[in-house]
Enzyme design. Sequence first.
Site, short mmCIF file in Angstrom:
data_model
loop_
_atom_site.label_atom_id
_atom_site.label_comp_id
_atom_site.label_asym_id
_atom_site.label_seq_id
_atom_site.Cartn_x
_atom_site.Cartn_y
_atom_site.Cartn_z
CG ASP A 199 -2.25 0.55 1.05
OD1 ASP A 199 -2.33 1.69 0.57
OD2 ASP A 199 -3.23 -0.14 1.37
CG ASP A 211 -4.68 5.57 1.17
OD1 ASP A 211 -5.56 4.73 1.40
OD2 ASP A 211 -4.60 6.67 1.76
CD GLU A 246 -8.96 4.46 -1.35
OE1 GLU A 246 -9.80 4.00 -0.57
OE2 GLU A 246 -8.07 5.23 -0.98
CG HIS A 300 -9.19 -1.49 4.37
ND1 HIS A 300 -8.99 -1.39 3.00
CD2 HIS A 300 -8.73 -0.34 4.89
CE1 HIS A 300 -8.44 -0.23 2.73
NE2 HIS A 300 -8.26 0.44 3.86
CG ASP A 301 -11.54 1.95 3.63
OD1 ASP A 301 -11.05 1.89 4.77
OD2 ASP A 301 -10.90 2.36 2.63
C1 GLC Z 1 -8.09 5.20 2.18
C2 GLC Z 1 -7.97 3.95 3.01
C3 GLC Z 1 -8.61 4.18 4.34
C4 GLC Z 1 -7.87 5.31 5.03
C5 GLC Z 1 -7.82 6.56 4.15
C6 GLC Z 1 -6.81 7.52 4.64
O1 GLC Z 1 -9.40 5.48 1.84
O2 GLC Z 1 -8.51 2.85 2.33
O3 GLC Z 1 -8.60 3.03 5.13
O4 GLC Z 1 -8.49 5.62 6.24
O5 GLC Z 1 -7.48 6.27 2.82
O6 GLC Z 1 -5.52 7.09 4.37
#
Ligand code: GLC
Length: 523
Positions: free
Chosen positions: A102, A204, A267, A328-329
């Site tokens: 990540d 991320d 993402e 995971h979100d």
């Molecule tokens: C992304 C991650 C999440 C995190 C956020 C801040 O959306 O998937 O888990 O809290 O970024 O880094």
Amino acid sequence: MKQTDQTPWWQDGIIYQIYPRSFQDSDGDGVGDLNGIARRLDHLVDLGVDAVWISPIYPSPGKDAGYDVSDYCGIDPLFGTLADFDALVAAAHGRGLKVLMDFVPSHSSDRHPWFLESRSSRDNPKRDWYVWRDARPDGSPPNNWISEFAGPAWTWDEATGQYWLNIYLPEQPALNWRNPDVRQAMYDAMRFWFDRGVDGFRVDAAEHLAPDDRLRDNLPNPDWTEDMGPARSLFRTFSSHQPAGFDAVHEMRAVADEYEDRVLVGEAYGTLDEVVQYYGRDLKGFHLPFNFELINAPWDARHIAGYIDTYEAAIPKGGWPNWVLGNHDRKRIASRVGQAQARVAAMLLLTLRGTPTLYQGDELGLENGHVPPEMVQDPWEKNVPGFGLGRDPVRMPIPWDDTEGRGFTTGTPWLPVADGPSVIDQRGAETTMLTLTQRMIALRRAEITLRRGEYRRLHGDDHVLVFARDREDARLVVALNFTDRDQLVALEGTPLLSTVPGELPETAPGSLRANEGLVLRVR
Ligand code: GLC
Ligand code: MG
């Protein structure tokens, strides 16, 4: 996966997301770790996936479960050592598994030495590595932006008399991607891991790179309701998907391209139009900008069919699609659609055109668990309790067996271990989600048509979606019943696999059973 032609592995393969805190603990501290992952590689090989993406394992104060990084080139002792990491990569590669890390570029931890320096004085050389601004005349923050986890996106620094920008927690100050030194430092961090043999990154929160430098106010969202969380009360008009952010993605890609066969999965939550922009000019952005259509979609055949068509049409020429059911979100798929439909969803994920990403535990049909208030870990739930925004319920440890600690830990788990049948219970049993997932993956691996064939919708109504995957002379058909009633449907071909356990019909049936997904070979 054995390569017989020039198709890159990330187009043919399946990515599996490991949430390391909750995968396997090896040292009894109740938190999953790298040696734990190494011990469970056979599970991934049995499952048949091709790559793992491991959520952050960098040194971190853990304010946002590791998404607050205090050193981009290290491993947090909670998870092990750099040597453990190298050993894990070697072991994974030895089994033919790729490893993605990540990468968290939009913000660091407030404990990162860069931020400590930046904060130390206004004329520190690293001051400009983060986004600092004066207060408005009345002392209030520079603009109306709201933190993703609630509260203003600005934190006042008494000592130097300015606000810093934090798109997430105050402990996650936004890096200033307009500063070339920041960009170079971050690219060097990517190289550090590429040089160690890492096969790629999941990047991320890419939408937050380089927000508007004039810091214009975001516009209000008239459709906002409280359960969406405070941040969604504004559109992210000027804080997300800004041109300079796309430039940064291009540069990241150039770094990945210095190496062979590496992949960047991005993402970026946004509209479909925004998301596909991350393929980049001339496809020189992310190889796979995450497609979250199935995470957001209402679960009925007509909607899903529409989403697939729209997505297929939106991908730029030469771009490769991808699909995600959970992470995971977001709420677990089995909790969104129920156990029976989760099997249909798995078949959909693994038969669509494009790289699937499978979230750990979805292969077991895990559901959102219950986390007692005193065990809550997620800062979002702590900040905005009671709306179900918290992400702990999807992050609970994997139940491996039926011993105490369920094979996850010999200690006290950091979150309760997830309920539901364990890996040991499910393995080899005819009716389980694990068996179905394995069979689906095996079928995808065996059938090049499922991996590379064109997608063609044959039929879609309120209840049933039927589509073909076509390649040269071959055609496989996938028929999915999104309801819990039998549905009449005209099918042809030889059934290969059904989500309904038990004997397969020998010829194409005239109807789908309740909650049935069926793959057939037409030619
Ligand atoms: C992304 C991650 C999440 C995190 C956020 C801040 O959306 O998937 O888990 O809290 O970024 O880094
Ligand atoms: Mg541990």
